[in-house]
Design an enzyme around this catalytic site. Structure first.
Site, PDB file in Angstrom:
ATOM      1  N   CYS A  22       0.910  -1.434  -0.276  1.00 45.98           N
ATOM      2  CA  CYS A  22      -0.424  -0.023  -0.445  1.00 45.98           C
ATOM      3  C   CYS A  22       0.462   1.506  -0.119  1.00 45.98           C
ATOM      4  O   CYS A  22       1.989   1.626   0.425  1.00 45.98           O
ATOM      5  CB  CYS A  22      -0.791  -0.188   1.331  1.00 45.98           C
ATOM      6  N   ASN A 256       2.746  -0.626   5.819  1.00 47.26           N
ATOM      7  CA  ASN A 256       2.675  -0.903   3.991  1.00 47.26           C
ATOM      8  C   ASN A 256       3.682  -1.857   4.211  1.00 47.26           C
ATOM      9  O   ASN A 256       4.651  -2.052   4.865  1.00 47.26           O
ATOM     10  CB  ASN A 256       3.214   0.337   3.284  1.00 47.26           C
ATOM     11  N   GLY A 257       3.678  -3.557   3.750  1.00 48.74           N
ATOM     12  CA  GLY A 257       4.428  -3.870   3.080  1.00 48.74           C
ATOM     13  C   GLY A 257       3.644  -5.985   4.108  1.00 48.74           C
ATOM     14  O   GLY A 257       2.870  -5.808   4.174  1.00 48.74           O
ATOM     15  N   MET A 500      19.652 -27.941 -14.090  1.00 45.59           N
ATOM     16  CA  MET A 500      18.548 -28.795 -14.854  1.00 45.59           C
ATOM     17  C   MET A 500      17.527 -29.608 -13.977  1.00 45.59           C
ATOM     18  O   MET A 500      18.041 -28.759 -12.481  1.00 45.59           O
ATOM     19  CB  MET A 500      19.139 -30.513 -15.384  1.00 45.59           C
ATOM     20  N   GLU A 913      18.336 -13.780 -18.881  1.00 45.84           N
ATOM     21  CA  GLU A 913      18.784 -12.364 -18.134  1.00 45.84           C
ATOM     22  C   GLU A 913      20.072 -12.359 -18.836  1.00 45.84           C
ATOM     23  O   GLU A 913      20.412 -11.084 -17.511  1.00 45.84           O
ATOM     24  CB  GLU A 913      18.342 -12.730 -16.744  1.00 45.84           C
ATOM     25  N   LYS A 985      15.300 -22.171  -8.463  1.00 43.55           N
ATOM     26  CA  LYS A 985      15.264 -21.572  -7.595  1.00 43.55           C
ATOM     27  C   LYS A 985      14.513 -20.359  -7.022  1.00 43.55           C
ATOM     28  O   LYS A 985      15.244 -19.196  -6.969  1.00 43.55           O
ATOM     29  CB  LYS A 985      17.202 -21.256  -7.641  1.00 43.55           C
ATOM     30  N   CYS A1150      21.237 -32.661 -25.799  1.00 42.61           N
ATOM     31  CA  CYS A1150      21.578 -32.120 -24.360  1.00 42.61           C
ATOM     32  C   CYS A1150      21.474 -33.708 -23.600  1.00 42.61           C
ATOM     33  O   CYS A1150      20.115 -33.653 -24.294  1.00 42.61           O
ATOM     34  CB  CYS A1150      20.857 -30.961 -23.251  1.00 42.61           C
ATOM     35  N   CYS A1156      26.129 -28.712 -16.424  1.00 47.59           N
ATOM     36  CA  CYS A1156      26.310 -27.345 -16.458  1.00 47.59           C
ATOM     37  C   CYS A1156      26.796 -26.020 -15.459  1.00 47.59           C
ATOM     38  O   CYS A1156      27.627 -25.293 -15.931  1.00 47.59           O
ATOM     39  CB  CYS A1156      24.636 -26.330 -16.461  1.00 47.59           C
ATOM     40  N   CYS A1161      29.777 -29.083 -20.224  1.00 45.16           N
ATOM     41  CA  CYS A1161      28.902 -29.165 -20.918  1.00 45.16           C
ATOM     42  C   CYS A1161      29.494 -30.022 -22.236  1.00 45.16           C
ATOM     43  O   CYS A1161      29.912 -29.965 -23.086  1.00 45.16           O
ATOM     44  CB  CYS A1161      28.034 -28.503 -21.758  1.00 45.16           C
TER      45      CYS A1161
END
Lengths: 1540, 475
Positions: A22, A256-257, A500, A913, A985, A1150, A1156, A1161
């Site tokens: 909030c 807030n939280g 993996m 990413e 993860k 693979c 990895c 690999c």
């Protein structure tokens, strides 16, 4: 009618999962002067915080808002007169603000209870007032359930002495009324609610939009309503169900939280019940129980607890310090007195942990405090006439600049307090020192504290009862436990990692007996609260544990505190355990321990489960009796396990004992220690802690390690260290920072345990698909025991193979096995559908070997249609995407192959990413090869490209590291995916080790080759749902034509989070299963966090449909998707798109090496080693073949289901059923009805995406800016113009930057081509992704996220010309400024908030001071700080340089030195030859930046420094990352070599 | 784990052979096992795969990565324990197995596979040298009696497993020595027979009773076996050789391989053999390009043949397989055995049409070239040729078990004439006759030693379950 239609639990939807966050704020006249203006200003703050809230399917339906003010005496006098009530003087009457049922009869019943309780408590019922409301403008849904709002006016009775006692009495009255109404059992009792009941304060709130509060309650706009304070709150909840009472403020707080530990806090509070005594409350204390209502929000519980503490005699700030203590244990700068204060109270109350900005008031004082991590924003200002305003952001209320004397922010763990009676602002240090010195805490601690480490240890004489091997087997040890789990821990002190996904059978589907631990999954934070980085932000983490009884929470007058036993962390050595056994001797009987044997023997006429249940009952009884007998440390031990005696699973014994003691209210009279042979990996310890263990001794693990090493004591130390690290990680993924509050917090869910079992032993834990119970668990215990002491020749000399982490012939079943991989590769390489079908049969047909939930589903028989009538495969394949695998985790060859294939199909590939080479954005027009386009030096294994091909990934991921996220990158997206969590993860960050950062990858990520890269666990611009809404808005501005996607991971409550995400305007939501792949992840996370997507997807679909939000978003599912049947199941459960990652990799070659993370690999996929990449043999055609096979299989199933169009499948969970006739002993108990549940909604409520989100871009300030800047954009002509800006203008400059990036890429325009002179307070994300060529020159101030992702632009911010304060002592920009900036410059004339320049990778910035965690994770760029920094500067910093002006020489204490060194800045001619940052000397860099700062901001500090350059230069400290220095040296050496 | 980067650092090395010229002088084994150091680096090449395809490629599912790692760490004792946990007789497979595991090795995708067989060979040799292979006596005796017909690898494996489970096991062998095809089919230079003798000694110590010269269906009555024992396992192999019914087949000098090879083994064992077929000084033609054919080539050379030819009906396989389509399966490719290296001309697509003799003795062989189209064979017109042949050895494989024994047991046969029994499920390895089980070549037809061991083990478990209701024996 109800006034809260918070929907009932149904299907997988559970209202208790709801989250909110909030905007919060207050305004106060610190002199205590009451006025109507304060109330009006409070309402104005609310209005200007509107963008921090959200609306549901109906834009008029908000999530609730409200205001807390002092009792407006004048108004009540006026009203009382009308009602003929005789009002006593102000302070001697209280007002109860009531939400009452609409049904007359029920209302009357409630009112009569109120009258009765007031009378019984000997107070005076003065009269009633119906609160006037104006409800014609509010949303229908809110109006339909609106309560009757009345006030009861209560006069102070004779028995009560003074207002403090009266307040206490009103609290008691309120609790009693609540309990009695609840027990009334009226049909709408849930609709009874008391907003406030106090003689000091009153709360007006409701299911209203922020700007409606005033209009709704005429009281608030009545000029006679006056208050010296106004506390306001605007809620953003994840649901859309109107609920009046969930609005804030509560009676004492607005929050807030999110309190992540709330379940543990509630439990512990109940656990203390018996022990709690209060001199002030006396017998009234009993009337307060139960203090909290089941199912209420975390904020409400917090409020209740605060009320209790205050009623019990703590001052408001004292109570707040107990509930939200700042990080003290590792704080070197804190005084010993204050530390002692915190340590003393730590034994009484565990922290209520989680991101929180809490504003609190009792009507006499008002204040706010921030969690230890500073995870919510709170800014404040003070005027020269004593007004203080605090809010989540600045600009919400306008003050004449010349009246403002101070602009500041709430710092992590700090408190702002205004005492209206004293008439002044009391700062953090003053209030805390006052309290810390009020009592001799330091002496008390000295007298009462025993440190476990100090207690003399006797020698351990412990012999195993059976052989080590048999004992290990009796506790289910496998070979993998030794090699995969224990070895990395005791040799390197590291948590084991792997790669993996998890394709092994779920424990409940496995034919092998599993340990009980495996049925629990760790919960994790996503979106509504942030995970913590336990490594880089270690200062907030604490593993301190108290073993033994806790003091009386309300014993404020006690002067002889009871003894406390403290350990620095919860893993006990064998010696520690002996010390606990003998503790009565070493502590003069202050502690007495009792060992309770948790092993059992099966009687002749007993079954295993009967025997085990009997054992559990006995354990609980024995524990209870011991506590009654005065023993205060209970040790549950399974050391007596032998060939005749089986062990109750330690987790079961632990939780059962803990819960039974909590239930009896005597839990805090004793400590609970688990001495078990079963605990070996992090997950085990986390579970024992989560279900109540204060400490654990893994005796068998130690015995095992002894045989594997010659240096046992070193190994033991490393093992304990590794578990500690793991603990920190598991806690922090849930956003919890202390062991104390993690203990008992139950942040787990069960998969495959039945409700009866859970309710009996793990109450409060979520379990959604039923499963096994005590009988099967006992059977597993039996089977494991039998294998240990039986005759199985395989187990005579060796442990069981395991096979959980890697495929083993004698191990657990895996989906990916030699047959399935071979068939898939051969099928796609030869383009043979028959072979594919054999593969699909191996995966789909789970009639003998069960592995996945969907494997147990079957399709209901429906009428079939000819396959020709089914939608074409060409259409279906467009729904497919490949998973987010970064270039970096996989090779360029593997990455681009997927992109080319997906583009050939019309599906979508995902960058992951790590950014993307801009060369890949160019379409292919002729026959060529990837090497031709990307460069021969880049490619190790070439393949052909055809005209029409494209290597561009249509999905651009934005993850917490923001690697390579630039305006150009975002402009090249069709979809931008915000990765909130990853299946392998969730709640954790990642790390790309230096050896994988080749020069190419470094270039794409704007980093230095060879320097490791860290992705933080949280996005530092997303600590809550409204932050996510902000990032979505930012990205939408950065590319208005791209859809914005948010990736979540399946866990209980994910549906509710998804609803919030939909309200935050995401266009697209991904639900990932727990089993998805990874380049590297701790094994415990791969295995034990998250749930199968079948559950999370179904919950999401159900919740979105219930909330009428489903039509607004596209839903995608991923996680071990392998076949067309998987897709169909996903569609029936609600998904319209499907992500595949591991399977396409398998198609590329693979073979599930699971290496990895080692860069080895052997098929050139998950490696950057050029030699290994030569071995890559994947081809786009193979991937194309795969997806067409999938589509073909889908079509066959669609034909058999009679479905022509794919859309018709979506959400048709009624077509699913559980496979009939499964006789498997564990599976029989499963019940999928919640997964198959369909909410009962009208047919016009959409079940798949039909509409577009409204992002409000048409109202953006940028439209005006773009118009004015058009000549620059189109013709590169300089433009300059003025713009007025306010806090509601968010993300300014970003759409403009998109226009530039679209045309010119990151090269942008020449610097300063577009000069925008801004004036005012900018909203969040000013200049996000600001492109090169734009200069923003702001007179005013900035809020959070200024210069986020800065991409070449320049930002200058200086205070308004008429500001009277000292600029360098005031705040100028908020938190997380320049996060993920890649280039550009910024100059801030004043101080910045927390987390300045986090993940900066190339921009330069000058600022005059900053908060905690500055330059965290920075990998490049230059930061100059002309003032003080907060704590933990440079944590995780691996590149770039910071120069700190440190005339007082105090900087070193604030700097995290684990990755950086501090150097002197010397004159140019003195600087050593060699490699240099930006190839320039420090002096030149520094002088240039400070000169610019002076030129742009007229900073006197800059002038002073420049004028005294030669003297002051050596007062700068240079922060040099160690990694960066090494890399610079290496690069330099290479250059020299080349030259030579 | 071996060494993480071992496969990138160390090349595959083969076991050393004694030079052909030297080795053909005798019947001794000529393959030398790896040195400890060599074995260590070869073990280091193992990548400890997330999915060990070798594990699956190996019919007995040897846990190869584990013992590779143990050898890398020079923990030989534990290595043999792990190896023995899946394979009763690694000294057989370490010598004569064609190593399908190596074909399935993931390094074989784009590199040379790990030398699994050589490591296995080294482990078991070291184990024998160090006296680590000792009898494992069962603790509880069940009192159940089991008869096993045939003492080849299947029968031996079953016998050892069942004896260790506590049963009384009697093995019936029709020949004079134990070992079946291992004893008389495999030449000594491939595997010396001491290896069998050592195992037999171990097994006898474990309680197995071996009876030789017991021809079940001949001098031993099947029904009596069924009556006297709690169960019977038929593990008699697939001994019915494929014939070549062309003109001249009846000539002297045209023999089945199995008339040729066993006698040599007997001689090596010290027996006297009447009318031994020898190749000394003869032009030898071996018909059939398989392993038995190779053994005939090697033996002929040791006899001192004037020339040795080997014909194969099928086309010459490619030098290298297409790995992306073949791996992890056993690839069809050109293989040159050690026997070929000792001297032999090989020819493919050759169909033998007749034998021409003189005085009842074969002198010449008439053959023609063939072409294969779509799986069909056609003679190439005008390609007929004749060549000298004093000794023709037919090594064209085996059709099935001898039918008489199956008939005498009165059990169902499959379409190929093998004893009919499944390998999976509750009824695995059971024949149509109660109490009677079948395993090895007798059930599956001619195959590898390693398959025989697998079937023997699995069958043992089925028998144990049948007799006891449950079993701890691994499959």
């Amino acid at each position: 009618m109800t006034h809260s239609i918070t929907l009932k639990k149904q299907g997988l939807y559970n209202p208790s999962n709801e989250h909110d966050s909030c905007g919060v704020g207050f305004i106060v006249n610190s002199k205590g002067i009451k006025s109507h203006k304060i109330i009006s200003q409070g309402l104005e703050i609310l209005t200007n915080l509107t963008h921090r809230g959200a609306t549901g399917y109906d834009p008029k339906l908000g999530d609730g808002a409200g205001i807390l003010i002092q009792i407006p005496n004048e108004l009540f006098l006026k009203e009382a007169k009308l009602l003929a009530i005789k009002l006593p003087v102000d302070g001697e009457y209280g007002v109860g603000m009531l939400f009452l049922p609409q049904v007359e009869k029920s209302r009357a019943a409630c009112e009569s209870i109120i009258s009765k309780v007031i009378a019984e408590e000997e107070q005076v019922e003065l009269g009633w007032r119906t609160v006037p409301v104006n409800d014609k403008d509010i949303a229908d849904a809110a109006r339909n359930v609106a309560p009757v709002i009345r006030q009861v006016i209560i006069g102070q009775g004779n028995s009560v002495d003074g207002q403090i006692a009266f307040e206490r009495k009103l609290f008691v009255i309120r609790k009693r009324i609540e309990h009695l109404v609840k027990s009334l059992n009226i049909s709408d009792s849930a609709n009874f609610y008391i907003s406030s009941m106090s003689s000091r304060t009153i709360v007006y709130k409701g299911m209203l939009l922020a700007n409606e509060v005033g209009a709704f309650f005429p009281d608030l706009i009545d000029e006679s309503a006056k208050s010296a304070l106004a506390l306001v709150h605007q809620r953003f909840s994840t649901n859309t169900f109107p609920s009046w009472d969930l609005a804030h403020p509560y009676r004492m707080i607005a929050h807030n939280g999110e309190i992540n530990t709330v379940r543990g806090n509630e439990n512990w509070l109940n656990a203390r019940q018996e022990k709690m005594k209060s001199m002030l409350l006396g017998k009234d204390l009993e009337k307060l129980w139960p203090l909290m209502t089941e199912g209420q929000s975390d904020s409400a519980s917090f409020d209740n607890c605060l009320e209790l503490l205050v009623a019990g005699g703590y001052s408001l700030p004292h109570a707040m310090m107990m509930l939200i203590p700042e990080a003290w244990s590792g704080n070197k700068l804190m005084s010993q007195e204050r530390k002692s204060f915190y340590e003393y109270h730590a034994a009484m109350m565990e922290p209520w942990d989680g991101p929180a900005a809490v504003a609190f008031t009792d009507g006499r004082m008002i204040g706010a405090t921030l969690d230890r991590n500073g995870l919510r924003p709170a800014r404040y200002l003070m005027t020269d006439d004593g007004v203080v305003m605090m809010a989540s952001e600045m600009g919400v209320l306008k003050f004449p600049e010349e009246k403002i004397v101070k602009k500041w922010r709430l710092e992590p763990g700090k408190m702002l307090l205004i005492d209206l009676e004293a008439g002044r602002v009391i700062d953090d240090a003053e209030v805390k020192n006052l309290l810390a010195n009020a009592k001799p805490y330091k002496t008390w601690i000295k007298q009462s504290r025993f440190l476990l480490s100090d207690i003399k240890k006797s020698k351990v004489s412990f012999k195993l009862k059976e052989s080590l091997l048999d004992t290990q087997q009796a506790f289910g040890f496998t070979q993998e436990d030794i090699s995969f789990i224990l070895k990395p821990m005791f040799t390197d002190g590291q948590e084991p990692s792997g790669s993996m996904g998890n394709d092994a059978a779920l424990p409940v589907l496995s034919n092998r007996p599993k340990v009980l631990y495996n049925y629990f999954k760790q919960l994790f934070a996503q979106v509504t609260n942030p995970p913590i980085d336990p490594i880089r932000e270690e200062l907030v983490m604490s593993l301190v544990t108290f073993i033994g009884p806790r003091p009386n929470l309300l014993g404020i007058e006690e002067t002889n505190p009871p003894a406390r036993l403290e350990a620095s962390q919860p893993i006990l050595t064998l010696e520690d355990l002996e010390a606990l056994k003998d503790i009565d001797k070493t502590t003069k009987s202050q502690f007495k321990s009792k060992v309770i044997d948790i092993t059992f023997k099966v009687g002749d006429d007993e079954s295993y489960d009967q025997a085990m249940e009997r054992a559990v009952v006995n354990i609980c009884e024995e524990a209870k009796q011991s506590v009654i007998d005065g023993l205060n440390i209970i040790i549950l031990s399974d050391r007596d396990t032998d060939s005749n005696r089986l062990s109750v699973p330690a987790l079961l014994a632990c939780s059962a004992t803990h819960q039974s003691l909590v239930k009896s209210g005597i839990r805090t009279n004793t400590g609970l220690v688990i001495d078990t042979g079963s605990a070996r990996e992090v997950h085990h310890f986390a579970l024992l802690a989560g279900y109540g263990a204060e400490a654990v001794c893994p005796w068998l693990t130690y015995e095992t390690i002894k045989t594997l090493t010659e240096d046992f004591s070193g190994a033991q130390e490393r093992y304990i260290k590794a578990i500690g690290k793991g603990f920190n990680k598991v806690m922090s993924k849930m956003g919890i920072s202390t062991y104390q509050s993690y203990c008992g917090a139950q942040v787990f869910e069960a998969v495959g345990l039945n409700q009866i079992f859970i309710d009996k032993y793990f109450k409060g834990t979520s379990t959604n698909i039923e499963g096994i119970g005590i009988k099967e668990i006992a059977e597993e215990v039996h089977q494991i025991h039998k294998a240990a002491f039986g005759l199985d020749p395989v187990l005579i000399n060796a442990l069981d193979a395991g096979g959980d982490y890697a495929f083993r012939i004698r191990g657990e079943e895996h989906m990916w096995n030699p047959e399935s991989i071979t068939k898939l590769q051969h099928a796609t390489r030869k383009n043979q559908y028959d072979t594919y079908k054999e593969y699909a049969e191996l995966i789909n047909n789970q009639t003998k070997k069960y592995k996945t939930l969907r494997g147990l589903f079957e399709f209901k028989q429906t009428k079939t249609i000819p396959i020709e009538d089914v939608e074409s495969a060409k259409e279906i394949v467009k729904r497919f995407t490949t998973g987010a695998m970064s270039l970096g985790s996989i090779s360029t060859e593997a990455h681009s192959t997927l992109a080319v294939a997906m583009n050939r199909l019309g599906g979508k590939s995902n960058t992951g990413e790590g950014g993307e080479d801009k060369k890949r954005f160019i379409p292919i027009t002729k026959n060529s090869s990837i090497a031709e386009h990307l460069g021969e030096d880049i490619i190790e294994s070439n393949y052909a490209l055809l005209p029409g091909d494209s290597m561009r990934s249509r999905i651009k991921q934005v993850a917490s590291g923001r690697f390579g996220v630039t305006a150009e990158y975002l402009a090249a997206a069709d979809q931008i995916q915000i990765k909130m969590a990853q299946g392998a993860k969730p709640g954790e960050g990642g790390q790309l080790p230096g050896h994988k950062v080749s020069s190419y990858i470094a270039k794409l990520r704007y980093s230095v080759p060879g320097v490791g890269l860290i992705s933080p666990p949280p996005h530092h611009d997303i600590y809550s749902i409204e932050d996510l809404a902000q990032l979505i808005h930012d990205l939408k501005n950065a590319n208005p034509s791209a859809s914005i996607s948010v990736k979540l991971v399946s866990e209980t409550g994910v549906g509710t989070v998804a609803a919030g995400v939909a309200k935050a305007k995401s266009d697209h939501i991904v639900i990932a299963g727990h089993d998805g792949g990874t380049g590297a992840s701790p094994l415990s996370s791969i295995k034990h966090a998250g749930t199968p997507w079948e559950i999370g997807l179904a919950e999401t679909q159900q919740t979105l449909v219930l909330n009428q939000l489903r039509g607004r978003v596209v839903l995608q599912v991923d996680g071990q998707m392998k076949t067309g049947r998987d897709v169909i199941v996903g569609a029936l459960l609600g998904a319209e798109e499907f992500g595949f990652a591991t399977a396409p990799l398998v198609v590329e070659g693979c073979i599930m090496m699971r290496k990895c993370h080692l860069n080895t690999c052997p098929v050139g996929i998950a490696t950057q080693d050029p030699e290994l990449r030569k071995r890559f043999n994947g081809q786009p055609e193979h991937v194309v073949n795969f997806f067409f096979f999938i589509a073909e299989e889908i079509r066959e199933i669609m034909a058999s289901l009679g479905m022509q169009k794919f859309n018709d499948l979506i959400g048709r969970s009624d077509l699913l059923d559980m496979q009939q006739g499964i006789e498997h002993w564990k599976i029989q108990g499963l019940d999928f009805s919640k997964i198959f549940y369909q909410p009962d909604m009208s047919l016009d409520v959409s079940r798949y995406n039909v509409e577009e989100q409204y992002h409000g871009l048409d109202k953006a300030l940028d439209l005006e800016i773009i118009k004015k800047a058009m000549p620059s954009i189109e013709k590169i002509e300089p433009t300059q113009f003025n713009i007025i800006i306010t806090n509601t203008n968010r993300t300014v400059g970003t759409m403009l930057s998109h226009e530039i990036a679209k045309r010119y890429g990151n090269d942008g325009l020449p610097d300063n081509t577009i000069r925008v002179n801004l004036e005012g307070t900018a909203g969040q994300s000013l200049g996000a992704f600001l492109a090169k060529g734009i200069t923003f020159n702001l007179h005013g101030e900035g809020n959070d996220y200024v210069g986020k992702g800065l991409c070449g632009g320049h930002i200058i911010i200086r205070p308004p010309k008429n500001f009277k304060g000292i600029e360098e002592k005031n705040i100028i920009v908020g938190n997380t400024v320049m996060y993920g900036a890649t280039s550009g410059e910024s100059y801030f004339r004043g101080i910045a908030g927390e987390r300045f320049c986090v993940r900066n990778s190339g921009a330069s910035a000058v600022v005059e001071g900053l908060g905690n965690h500055g330059c965290e994770y920075m990998t490049g760029g230059t930061v100059v700080v002309l003032g003080q920094t907060g704590q933990n500067f440079a944590a995780g910093m691996s590149g770039g340089i910071a120069y700190i002006y440190d005339p007082e020489g105090t900087f070193k204490q604030s700097c995290n030195l684990s990755m950086v060194t501090l150097e002197k800045v010397v004159k140019e001619n003195e600087q050593a030859k060699g490699p240099k940052h930006l190839n320039l000397t420090d002096e030149i860099i520094l002088k240039k930046l400070i000169t610019s700062h002076h030129v742009f901001t007229s900073s006197p500090i800059a002038i002073d420094i420049l004028n005294n350059w030669d003297i002051l230069l050596n007062q700068f400290v240079k922060v040099m990352p160690i990694e960066y220095k090494r890399a610079l040296n290496e690069l330099h050496a290479e250059i020299i070599k080349e030259v030579a | 784990m071996g060494k993480v980067t071992g496969f990138m650092e160390f090349p595959r090395i083969a076991e050393e052979y004694i030079a052909p010229a030297e080795r053909v002088k005798n019947y001794k084994e000529f393959v030398l096992h790896l040195s400890d150091e060599e074995a260590k680096t070869q073990g280091a090449r193992c990548m400890d795969c997330g999915i060990p395809f070798c594990n699956n490629g190996c019919p007995v599912n040897n846990i190869i990565p584990d013992w590779n790692d143990l050898v890398f760490n020079q923990n030989w004792k534990q290595a043999i324990e792990v190896l023995h946990s899946t394979n009763n007789f690694p000294e057989f497979t370490g010598r004569i197995c064609p190593a399908p595991c190596e074909a399935a090795c993931t390094l074989n995708i784009n590199d040379d596979p790990v030398g699994i067989k050589s490591i296995e060979h080294a482990i078991i040799d070291k184990a024998w040298e160090n006296n680590w292979v000792i009898p494992q006596l069962s603790k509880n005796k069940t009192g159940k009696k089991i008869a096993i017909v045939g003492s080849g690898p299947a029968g031996m494996a079953a016998a050892q497993q069942l004896a260790r489970a506590g049963h009384d096991v009697v093995v019936f062998e029709k020949n004079d020595r134990i070992g079946g095809l291992l004893r008389y089919g495999i030449p000594d230079f491939k595997m010396e027979k001491v290896h069998i003798d050592r195992r037999v000694n171990q097994m006898e110590a474990e309680g197995v009773i071996f009876k030789t010269n017991q021809n079940v269906g001949g001098n031993v009555d099947p029904d009596k076996l069924v009556n006297d024992f709690d169960s019977v396992i038929l593990a008699g192999g697939a001994e019915w050789p494929r014939d070549l019914p062309v003109p001249g087949r009846e000539l002297d000098g045209v023999h089945f391989a199995m008339d040729f090879l066993p006698n040599q083994n007997k001689i090596v064992a010290g027996d006297e053999v009447q009318d031994q077929i020898t190749a000394t000084g003869k032009n030898v033609v071996v018909i059939g390009g398989g392993d038995t054919g190779s053994d005939c080539v090697g033996t002929s050379n040791r006899h001192g043949a004037a020339s040795v030819y080997q014909f194969e009906l099928m086309p010459q396989p490619p030098e290298k397989e297409i790995k992306s389509l073949a791996w992890p399966y056993w690839p069809l490719k050109m293989r040159t055995s050690s026997s070929h290296e000792e001297g032999c001309e090989r020819d493919w697509c050759v169909a033998t049409k007749s034998f021409i003799g003189k005085n009842g003795k074969v002198k010449e062989l008439v053959a023609a070239r063939v072409e294969w189209r779509d799986g069909k064979m056609q003679e190439v017109p005008g390609s007929e040729f004749t060549m000298k042949a004093d000794l023709v050895l037919l090594a064209m494989g085996f059709i099935s078990p001898q039918q008489t024994i199956l008939d005498k047991f009165v059990i169902d046969k499959d379409a190929r004439g093998n004893a009919k029994a499944e390998t999976e499920g509750e009824k695995s390895y059971t024949t149509s006759r109660s109490k009677v089980f079948a395993a090895g070549d007798m059930r599956r037809g001619q195959s590898l030693v390693v398959w025989a061991i697998r079937e023997g083990r699995q069958c043992a478990r089925s028998v144990d379950e049948f007799l006891m209701g449950k079993s701890n024996l691994p499959r």
